[in-house]
Design a protein around this motif. Structure first.
Motif, mmCIF file in Angstrom:
data_model
loop_
_atom_site.group_PDB
_atom_site.id
_atom_site.type_symbol
_atom_site.label_atom_id
_atom_site.label_comp_id
_atom_site.label_asym_id
_atom_site.label_seq_id
_atom_site.Cartn_x
_atom_site.Cartn_y
_atom_site.Cartn_z
ATOM 1 N N GLU A 283 -40.091 26.366 -35.309
ATOM 2 C CA GLU A 283 -38.776 26.138 -34.711
ATOM 3 C C GLU A 283 -38.201 24.862 -35.305
ATOM 4 O O GLU A 283 -38.944 23.914 -35.576
ATOM 5 N N PRO A 284 -36.871 24.808 -35.517
ATOM 6 C CA PRO A 284 -36.288 23.572 -36.055
ATOM 7 C C PRO A 284 -36.364 22.439 -35.043
ATOM 8 O O PRO A 284 -36.318 22.678 -33.833
ATOM 9 N N LYS A 285 -36.489 21.233 -35.541
ATOM 10 C CA LYS A 285 -36.514 20.081 -34.643
ATOM 11 C C LYS A 285 -35.182 19.945 -33.916
ATOM 12 O O LYS A 285 -35.138 19.661 -32.719
ATOM 13 N N ALA A 286 -34.080 20.136 -34.646
ATOM 14 C CA ALA A 286 -32.742 20.103 -34.044
ATOM 15 C C ALA A 286 -32.232 21.535 -33.951
ATOM 16 O O ALA A 286 -32.044 22.200 -34.966
ATOM 17 N N LYS A 287 -32.048 22.013 -32.746
ATOM 18 C CA LYS A 287 -31.668 23.411 -32.545
ATOM 19 C C LYS A 287 -30.431 23.515 -31.656
ATOM 20 O O LYS A 287 -30.270 22.756 -30.700
ATOM 21 N N ARG A 288 -29.556 24.458 -32.000
ATOM 22 C CA ARG A 288 -28.373 24.725 -31.193
ATOM 23 C C ARG A 288 -28.295 26.215 -30.905
ATOM 24 O O ARG A 288 -28.517 27.037 -31.782
ATOM 25 N N THR A 289 -28.008 26.557 -29.664
ATOM 26 C CA THR A 289 -27.732 27.948 -29.309
ATOM 27 C C THR A 289 -26.378 28.025 -28.628
ATOM 28 O O THR A 289 -25.954 27.090 -27.935
ATOM 29 N N VAL A 290 -25.681 29.127 -28.851
ATOM 30 C CA VAL A 290 -24.361 29.358 -28.259
ATOM 31 C C VAL A 290 -24.429 30.643 -27.443
ATOM 32 O O VAL A 290 -24.767 31.693 -27.974
ATOM 33 N N GLU A 291 -24.123 30.539 -26.171
ATOM 34 C CA GLU A 291 -24.135 31.712 -25.297
ATOM 35 C C GLU A 291 -22.690 32.147 -25.048
ATOM 36 O O GLU A 291 -21.978 31.561 -24.235
ATOM 37 N N ALA A 350 -24.860 29.370 -15.483
ATOM 38 C CA ALA A 350 -24.689 29.236 -16.932
ATOM 39 C C ALA A 350 -25.731 28.286 -17.511
ATOM 40 O O ALA A 350 -26.310 28.549 -18.574
ATOM 41 N N VAL A 351 -25.994 27.178 -16.816
ATOM 42 C CA VAL A 351 -26.982 26.193 -17.273
ATOM 43 C C VAL A 351 -28.373 26.819 -17.316
ATOM 44 O O VAL A 351 -29.097 26.715 -18.327
ATOM 45 N N LEU A 352 -28.770 27.473 -16.241
ATOM 46 C CA LEU A 352 -30.121 28.035 -16.159
ATOM 47 C C LEU A 352 -30.340 29.134 -17.184
ATOM 48 O O LEU A 352 -31.391 29.198 -17.834
ATOM 49 N N LYS A 353 -29.356 30.008 -17.362
ATOM 50 C CA LYS A 353 -29.497 31.097 -18.344
ATOM 51 C C LYS A 353 -29.512 30.553 -19.768
ATOM 52 O O LYS A 353 -30.259 31.042 -20.618
ATOM 53 N N ALA A 354 -28.691 29.550 -20.035
ATOM 54 C CA ALA A 354 -28.637 28.968 -21.381
ATOM 55 C C ALA A 354 -29.971 28.316 -21.737
ATOM 56 O O ALA A 354 -30.483 28.474 -22.850
ATOM 57 N N VAL A 355 -30.559 27.576 -20.786
ATOM 58 C CA VAL A 355 -31.852 26.924 -21.041
ATOM 59 C C VAL A 355 -32.940 27.980 -21.200
ATOM 60 O O VAL A 355 -33.820 27.869 -22.061
ATOM 61 N N GLU A 356 -32.878 29.021 -20.387
ATOM 62 C CA GLU A 356 -33.864 30.101 -20.455
ATOM 63 C C GLU A 356 -33.857 30.775 -21.825
ATOM 64 O O GLU A 356 -34.912 31.105 -22.381
ATOM 65 N N ARG A 357 -32.662 30.972 -22.391
ATOM 66 C CA ARG A 357 -32.547 31.614 -23.700
ATOM 67 C C ARG A 357 -32.891 30.661 -24.844
ATOM 68 O O ARG A 357 -33.341 31.085 -25.901
ATOM 69 N N HIS A 358 -32.676 29.383 -24.635
ATOM 70 C CA HIS A 358 -32.919 28.385 -25.686
ATOM 71 C C HIS A 358 -34.403 28.021 -25.772
ATOM 72 O O HIS A 358 -34.938 27.826 -26.868
ATOM 73 N N MET A 414 -44.632 29.151 -16.987
ATOM 74 C CA MET A 414 -44.975 29.613 -18.328
ATOM 75 C C MET A 414 -43.832 29.425 -19.315
ATOM 76 O O MET A 414 -43.959 29.758 -20.488
ATOM 77 N N LEU A 415 -42.684 28.929 -18.837
ATOM 78 C CA LEU A 415 -41.557 28.643 -19.714
ATOM 79 C C LEU A 415 -41.671 27.201 -20.202
ATOM 80 O O LEU A 415 -42.079 26.309 -19.446
ATOM 81 N N LEU A 416 -41.302 26.971 -21.453
ATOM 82 C CA LEU A 416 -41.440 25.632 -22.044
ATOM 83 C C LEU A 416 -40.206 24.789 -21.740
ATOM 84 O O LEU A 416 -39.474 24.345 -22.623
ATOM 85 N N PHE A 417 -39.977 24.571 -20.443
ATOM 86 C CA PHE A 417 -38.819 23.827 -19.933
ATOM 87 C C PHE A 417 -39.122 22.333 -19.874
ATOM 88 O O PHE A 417 -40.286 21.919 -19.847
ATOM 89 N N PRO A 418 -38.072 21.512 -19.794
ATOM 90 C CA PRO A 418 -38.286 20.091 -19.500
ATOM 91 C C PRO A 418 -38.925 19.953 -18.118
ATOM 92 O O PRO A 418 -38.738 20.812 -17.247
ATOM 93 N N SER A 419 -39.653 18.870 -17.914
ATOM 94 C CA SER A 419 -40.302 18.658 -16.616
ATOM 95 C C SER A 419 -39.328 18.028 -15.628
ATOM 96 O O SER A 419 -38.230 17.593 -15.989
ATOM 97 N N LYS A 420 -39.770 17.940 -14.392
ATOM 98 C CA LYS A 420 -38.929 17.349 -13.340
ATOM 99 C C LYS A 420 -38.737 15.850 -13.547
ATOM 100 O O LYS A 420 -37.895 15.225 -12.893
ATOM 101 N N HIS A 421 -39.520 15.264 -14.452
ATOM 102 C CA HIS A 421 -39.417 13.823 -14.695
ATOM 103 C C HIS A 421 -38.345 13.468 -15.726
ATOM 104 O O HIS A 421 -38.088 12.292 -15.954
ATOM 105 N N ALA A 422 -37.751 14.472 -16.371
ATOM 106 C CA ALA A 422 -36.703 14.193 -17.359
ATOM 107 C C ALA A 422 -35.510 13.528 -16.676
ATOM 108 O O ALA A 422 -35.079 13.960 -15.598
#
Length: 578
Positions: A283-291, A350-358, A414-422
């Protein structure tokens, strides 16, 4: 009144200008902002641009505005429309797509393999600003990219072409896209030079350079260059530039931009060591997705469909307003309490779906040796900061609470999301796109203005002032660890267990008199071992003394005849001396 720099954001519907003063000082100032409708239909974007400047003057109660520099970002005239053509979808096509998205392109069409007649018809219909051709690792497959280039040339378009494929095809590409073709050719390094090796940054830079050279030919853009003294880059590309600048200051982060029509997510982060060991594709270090289906106004009904209409109706009822009546009155910008509540709920989805897809995830694959755990997609577990920009996440009352729901949405773990400490940060002045283009000429000032807009003092030394957010999940009781960490740790322990069993089996075989040297240590190549040592490495000297499993074998080999020419013990340490 005179300002140092005026940055214009020329959008599809609205043109915004931001004025900055006191640059190159200890405290640069974001002085004022003006906006006006974009004048694409009038055929001259200077009308909308001048209207935005007049609006700024009106707000600041001045007669006119002078400036030393004008810079610009643009998504007008459809933005940077691109088509991308590679060899294998999950390899070269994906790499080329990542390069285009990271540069601010709007991907209208992606193909893998040889172009067909339907593909050619689709490209003609889109009439892109740029065409990106990739395909083949360096010194690998050549024909697909060459065939696609021939077909694109024969279409008769005058669209510039960027070639970012097999290095062996570069001279051929120059012959295909010659002067007679009428298409300018940009040749750049391969975006996928080797298997599992992404190289997207050189291509991103060329895409932005090509955009700036050719944007003046887009409808309504002919005269903007007369007013702009600095670079013109795609608006999404400017946000990515700002995101990378921010990464240099504070470390791993992601930036969310929820708009009326789309939701963009930019992340600059490195994967954790634990995840990297089980990652199946780069995966690229800098990544952009557009929903394109996640917008809180133009695409509001698609977001409602994602939530579930009945579920949303019940939620609205609990919040004390009627969904249908509120939708009837809602027009782009919320104006009353009920509309704000509705837009906040749409923004959260929109935020949750975008993060889920990214973001990536941990999943299982099954083979002859049983179940294996692998990671796939972008690893966001090391993200330290979540930044909100765009109209919704800079103006809604509960914008911070919306972004805090991201970690909680990872219900399975099991999703590679940011943690609650972000840490949550907000682009309060809504100027990240402007600062992205400003950083091209005034980098230090852009950093200071970012600190002001985010209301956050950057650490003097990146990564030192505080513990990475993801590390906090590694402490505490086992029950508190995310599921993905437990799964990765279990995978590591199983791998170590297999290694121990393998070593034990070798020892048992040696005890029975078998020569197991071929299964224990690598063959020296040119006198060097894979571990960085050499055939005369002091680390190997302990073998003769009986250290380690292989050393024990050397100690017991009293039957050595030193007849190396006929001996099958190819890894014998005595062989070199024979």
């Amino acid at each position: 009144m005179k300002v140092d720099v005026l940055v214009a954001e020329i959008g599809s519907t609205t043109t915004v200008v931001n004025a900055f003063t006191d640059l190159s000082s200890d405290k640069p100032v974001f002085w004022a902002q003006g906006q006006a409708p974009t004048s694409v239909l009038d055929g001259d974007l200077r009308i909308g641009l001048q209207g935005a400047i007049n609006d700024l003057c009106s707000k600041m109660k001045i007669d006119h505005l002078d400036y030393d520099d004008m810079l610009a970002t643009s998504s007008a005239a459809g933005g940077l429309k691109m088509t991308v053509h590679g060899l294998v979808y999950d390899m070269t096509a994906k790499a080329a797509k990542e390069a285009a998205l990271g540069a601010g392109g709007i991907i209208h069409y992606v193909t893998a393999g040889r172009l067909r007649r339907t593909d050619i018809a689709k490209i003609k219909e889109i009439n892109p600003n740029l065409i990106l051709i990739a395909g083949g690792v360096d010194y690998g497959e050549r024909d697909t990219a060459l065939d696609n280039a021939e077909m694109i040339r024969n279409m008769g378009l005058k669209t510039p072409v960027i070639y970012a494929g097999n290095v062996e095809n570069q001279e051929e590409m120059k012959l295909i896209f010659d002067e007679e073709s009428g298409q300018q050719l940009y040749i750049v390094e391969n975006v996928y030079p080797k298997i599992d090796d992404l190289n997207v940054e050189p291509c991103r830079k060329v895409i932005q350079d090509a955009f700036e050279q050719h944007i003046i030919h887009a409808p309504g853009m002919e005269h903007v260059r007369d007013m702009v003294s600095g670079p013109i880059i795609p608006t999404p590309g400017a946000v990515m530039e700002c995101t990378k600048l921010l990464y240099d200051c504070i470390g791993d982060l992601m930036v969310l931009d929820v708009g009326g029509a789309t939701t963009d997510l930019h992340s600059v982060a490195t994967e954790s060591d634990k995840i990297a060991r089980i990652m199946i594709s780069p995966e690229p270090k800098a990544k952009r997705t557009v929903e394109g289906d996640l917008g809180v106004y133009v695409n509001r009904y698609k977001v409602i469909e994602s939530i579930g209409e009945e579920k949303l109706r019940e939620e609205c009822k609990e919040m004390g307003f009627d969904l249908e009546k509120t939708l009837e009155t809602y027009n782009a910008i919320p104006k009353n309490e009920d509309e704000f509540k509705l837009v906040e709920r749409l923004t959260e989805e929109a935020v949750l779906k975008a993060v889920e897809r990214h973001a990536g995830s941990i999943r299982y694959i099954y083979g002859p040796s049983g179940r294996s755990t692998v990671a796939e997609g972008k690893d966001l577990t090391q993200v330290r900061y979540i930044v909100g920009t765009g109209g919704a996440l800079t103006r809604l009352p509960h914008r911070v609470e919306i972004m805090k729901t991201i970690a909680a949405h990872n219900e399975t773990g099991m999703l590679l999301f940011p943690s609650k400490h972000a840490k949550i940060l907000v682009d309060n002045d809504y100027i990240m796109a402007s600062l992205g283009v400003l950083s091209k000429k005034y980098k230090d000032d852009a950093i200071k203005l970012l600190e002001q807009s985010l209301d956050y003092k950057f650490p003097a030394v990146r990564f030192v002032d505080e513990e990475p957010a993801y590390m906090k999940d590694l402490t505490g009781e086992d029950d508190e660890k995310p599921a993905y960490l437990k799964e990765v740790e279990f995978t590591d322990s199983e791998a170590k267990k297999r290694d121990e069993e393998y070593k034990k089996h070798i020892e048992e075989c040696e005890a029975l008199g078998y020569d197991m040297s071929a299964y224990k240590d690598e063959e020296p190549i040119g006198g060097a071992y894979a571990n960085g040592g050499s055939a005369a490495d002091p680390a190997k000297e302990g073998l003769a003394g009986g250290e380690g499993v292989q050393g024990k074998w050397h100690q017991d080999m009293g039957d050595c005849t030193h007849d190396c020419k006929h001996c099958s013990r190819i890894r014998c340490v005595n062989r070199k001396e024979c």
